[in-house]
Write an enzyme that holds these catalytic residues in place. Structure first.
Site, PDB file in Angstrom:
ATOM      1  N   ARG A 109       0.831  -1.211   0.000  1.00 39.49           N
ATOM      2  CA  ARG A 109       0.000   0.000   0.000  1.00 39.49           C
ATOM      3  C   ARG A 109       0.861   1.254   0.000  1.00 39.49           C
ATOM      4  O   ARG A 109       0.524   2.253  -0.643  1.00 39.49           O
ATOM      5  CB  ARG A 109      -0.935  -0.002   1.214  1.00 39.49           C
ATOM      6  CG  ARG A 109      -2.151  -0.890   1.056  1.00 39.49           C
ATOM      7  CD  ARG A 109      -3.093  -0.759   2.226  1.00 39.49           C
ATOM      8  NE  ARG A 109      -4.301  -1.557   1.997  1.00 39.49           N
ATOM      9  CZ  ARG A 109      -5.403  -1.107   1.433  1.00 39.49           C
ATOM     10  NH1 ARG A 109      -5.465   0.151   1.040  1.00 39.49           N
ATOM     11  NH2 ARG A 109      -6.451  -1.885   1.268  1.00 39.49           N
ATOM     12  N   TYR A 214      -0.748 -13.956  -0.529  1.00 33.36           N
ATOM     13  CA  TYR A 214      -0.149 -13.691  -1.839  1.00 33.36           C
ATOM     14  C   TYR A 214       1.172 -12.961  -1.636  1.00 33.36           C
ATOM     15  O   TYR A 214       1.422 -12.343  -0.590  1.00 33.36           O
ATOM     16  CB  TYR A 214      -1.089 -12.869  -2.736  1.00 33.36           C
ATOM     17  CG  TYR A 214      -1.600 -11.578  -2.161  1.00 33.36           C
ATOM     18  CD1 TYR A 214      -0.908 -10.385  -2.332  1.00 33.36           C
ATOM     19  CD2 TYR A 214      -2.790 -11.543  -1.442  1.00 33.36           C
ATOM     20  CE1 TYR A 214      -1.383  -9.193  -1.806  1.00 33.36           C
ATOM     21  CE2 TYR A 214      -3.282 -10.363  -0.913  1.00 33.36           C
ATOM     22  CZ  TYR A 214      -2.574  -9.188  -1.105  1.00 33.36           C
ATOM     23  OH  TYR A 214      -3.060  -8.013  -0.580  1.00 33.36           O
ATOM     24  N   ASP A 291     -14.940   3.752   0.007  1.00 36.37           N
ATOM     25  CA  ASP A 291     -15.432   3.186   1.263  1.00 36.37           C
ATOM     26  C   ASP A 291     -16.447   4.085   1.948  1.00 36.37           C
ATOM     27  O   ASP A 291     -17.310   3.597   2.690  1.00 36.37           O
ATOM     28  CB  ASP A 291     -14.262   2.935   2.222  1.00 36.37           C
ATOM     29  CG  ASP A 291     -13.494   1.670   1.891  1.00 36.37           C
ATOM     30  OD1 ASP A 291     -13.918   0.939   0.981  1.00 36.37           O
ATOM     31  OD2 ASP A 291     -12.459   1.425   2.537  1.00 36.37           O
TER      32      ASP A 291
END
Length: 400
Positions: A109, A214, A291
Site C-alpha cells: 500500500r 499472496y 469506502d
C-alpha cells in the site's frame, strides 16, 4: 481566519482521493485534496489491484511505476483446509492480462500511495487538515477543519473512508459487523520453506474460516479469517486477542497454514465490517466515493479497485456536466455506480460464507463452481467503466 474558496475539494488523500484528483486533472479540472494525517500513511501491508483497477491506473499514466513496484501472481488457487489439495487453479500472469485486458498486481500500500502522491501536486495536497464540519451554502459547501481554518468549495467529494465525516452530512447509517474477524501478517518468503507455489494467490478454505495469502516483494501477505465473535465491542477497529488465539483456531489445519500463521507475532484481531450503501450518495454539492459510500468485506479483494472505478466514473461525470452541473453529474454517477457497488458488496459477503463451509455436498458444489473462473469472477475483474459503465452479474454469477 479567512475562508479559502476552491472549485473542487476532495476530502481524503488515500487511494480514492488521489486517484480522483488525477482523473479530474486528466480531464482538465483541478482539485484541492485535504488529508487529516500530517503525513501520508496507508494502513495495511498490501493491496491486490485487479484488472478493473489496474486498467484505470494505466490510463492515468502510472502503469510503468506500479508494475515496477508490484508482483504479478502466477496463479489463483483454492486449497482444501486439511489436505492441501488444490480444488481450483487458474493461471494469472500473462494469461490473466490477455483475458481481462490489464494486469493483476500485488503491491505494498505504501508503494501505491507513494506513486499516486508523487504524480499529484504537493501544493494541492493539504496535510493535517482534519474535517470537523460540513455545512451547505447557496453557492457551495462550507468545510470547517479542526485547526479552525475554513474552505468554501463549489463541489465536495468525500473520499474519507468508512468513518467519513462527509457521509455523516449525507447519511446517518453506520458500519455493520459481519460476524467474522481477521488476523493479518507479512512473512518473509524465505521463512516459509514448505509453502507451495509461493507466488500464487491462494485461498485455504475450511469449516469456520479461511486463509488468503499472496506475494508482495520478498514477502507473503496473509489474512486469516474466522467466524465470530458473535458481537464486536465497538464500531470497526481491532482488539487485542488472547495469546496464541490465532494458532489455536487453525491447529487442525494443514501444516503449511500453521507454518505461515506462526511465522510472525500474532496481530490484533480485526472486526470485518461492511457499510450499507446509502439511499443517496450525494446531498446538494457533496458526494461520496469509495469506502465512504460502500465499504465491503475483503473476500473479493475489491475495496481499492471499486474505489478506483468510482474515481474514474465520477471524474468523467463532473467533466461532462460542467462547473454548475453538479446535480446531473452526481445523479449520473450514482446511477452508474450504485448497482455495481451493491452487487460486489453482496458477493463479498456471500463469498465469506462459501469459503467457510464444512466438508460435504455443499462444499463440493462450491468447489465445482470455483473451477469456472469467468462464471463468478469475470464480471468483477473484466469490468471497464469506459466501455461498460454499469456492469452487474446475473444473480447466479455473483458468488461461488
Amino acid at each position: 481566519m479567512a475562508t479559502t474558496d476552491v472549485d473542487i475539494a476532495v476530502i481524503g488523500g488515500g487511494i480514492g482521493g488521489l486517484t480522483l484528483a488525477l482523473a479530474l486533472r486528466q480531464r482538465g479540472l483541478e482539485a484541492e485534496v485535504f488529508e487529516q494525517a500530517d503525513a501520508l500513511r496507508e494502513v495495511g501491508a498490501a493491496v491486490a489491484i485487479a484488472a478493473n483497477g489496474s486498467r484505470i491506473l494505466q490510463r492515468l499514466g502510472l502503469g510503468d511505476q506500479l508494475a515496477a513496484a508490484a508482483v504479478v501472481p502466477t496463479a489463483l488457487q483454492y486449497r482444501h483446509w486439511r489436505s492441501g489439495t488444490v480444488v481450483a487453479d487458474h493461471p494469472v500472469g500473462d494469461a490473466y492480462a490477455r483475458r481481462f485486458g490489464a494486469p493483476f498486481w500485488g503491491i505494498h500500500r505504501a508503494s501505491l500511495q507513494r506513486t499516486l502522491s508523487e504524480a499529484w501536486d504537493v501544493e494541492r495536497l493539504h496535510l493535517g487538515r482534519c474535517l470537523a464540519g460540513v455545512s451547505d451554502r447557496a453557492d457551495g459547501v462550507l468545510l470547517t477543519f479542526r485547526d479552525g481554518r475554513t474552505v468554501n468549495a463549489r463541489t465536495v467529494i468525500g473520499a474519507d473512508g468508512v468513518h467519513s465525516q462527509v457521509r455523516r452530512h449525507i447519511d446517518a447509517s453506520v458500519p455493520v459487523y459481519s460476524g467474522t474477524s481477521g488476523f493479518r501478517g507479512m512473512v518473509p518468503t524465505d521463512a516459509l520453506p514448505s509453502l507451495p507455489s509461493p507466488s500464487a494467490v491462494q485461498f485455504w478454505m475450511g469449516p469456520g474460516g479461511h486463509v488468503l495469502h499472496y506475494a508482495v516483494g520478498e514477502s507473503v501477505n496473509f489474512l486469516a479469517v474466522l467466524d465470530g465473535p458473535e458481537r464486536w465491542p465497538h464500531q470497526a477497529g481491532h482488539v487485542d486477542a488472547g495469546q496464541g488465539e490465532l494458532n489455536a483456531a487453525f491447529a487442525d489445519w494443514h501444516p503449511v497454514v500453521r507454518e505461515l500463521l506462526g511465522a510472525v507475532p500474532q496481530s490484533p484481531r480485526w472486526g470485518l465490517f461492511t457499510l450499507p450503501s446509502p439511499l443517496h450518495w450525494s446531498r446538494g454539492r457533496s458526494v461520496l466515493l469509495g469506502d465512504a459510500a460502500h465499504a465491503m468485506l475483503p473476500h473479493h479483494g475489491q475495496g481499492a479497485n471499486l474505489t478506483i472505478e468510482d474515481a474514474a466514473v465520477l471524474a468523467r461525470c463532473i467533466a461532462d456536466a460542467g462547473p454548475e452541473g453538479y446535480e446531473s453529474a452526481f445523479g449520473r454517477y450514482e446511477r452508474l455506480r450504485r448497482p455495481r457497488a451493491r452487487a460486489v458488496q453482496r458477493a463479498s459477503w456471500d463469498t465469506s460464507e462459501a469459503l467457510h463451509l464444512p466438508d460435504g455436498p455443499t462444499a463440493d458444489i462450491r468447489d465445482e463452481r470455483l473451477r469456472t473462473l469467468d462464471g463468478w469472477l469475470g464480471w468483477i475483474h473484466g469490468h471497464d467503466p469506459e466501455s461498460h459503465p454499469a456492469s452487474v452479474p446475473p444473480l447466479a454469477d455473483a458468488h461461488p
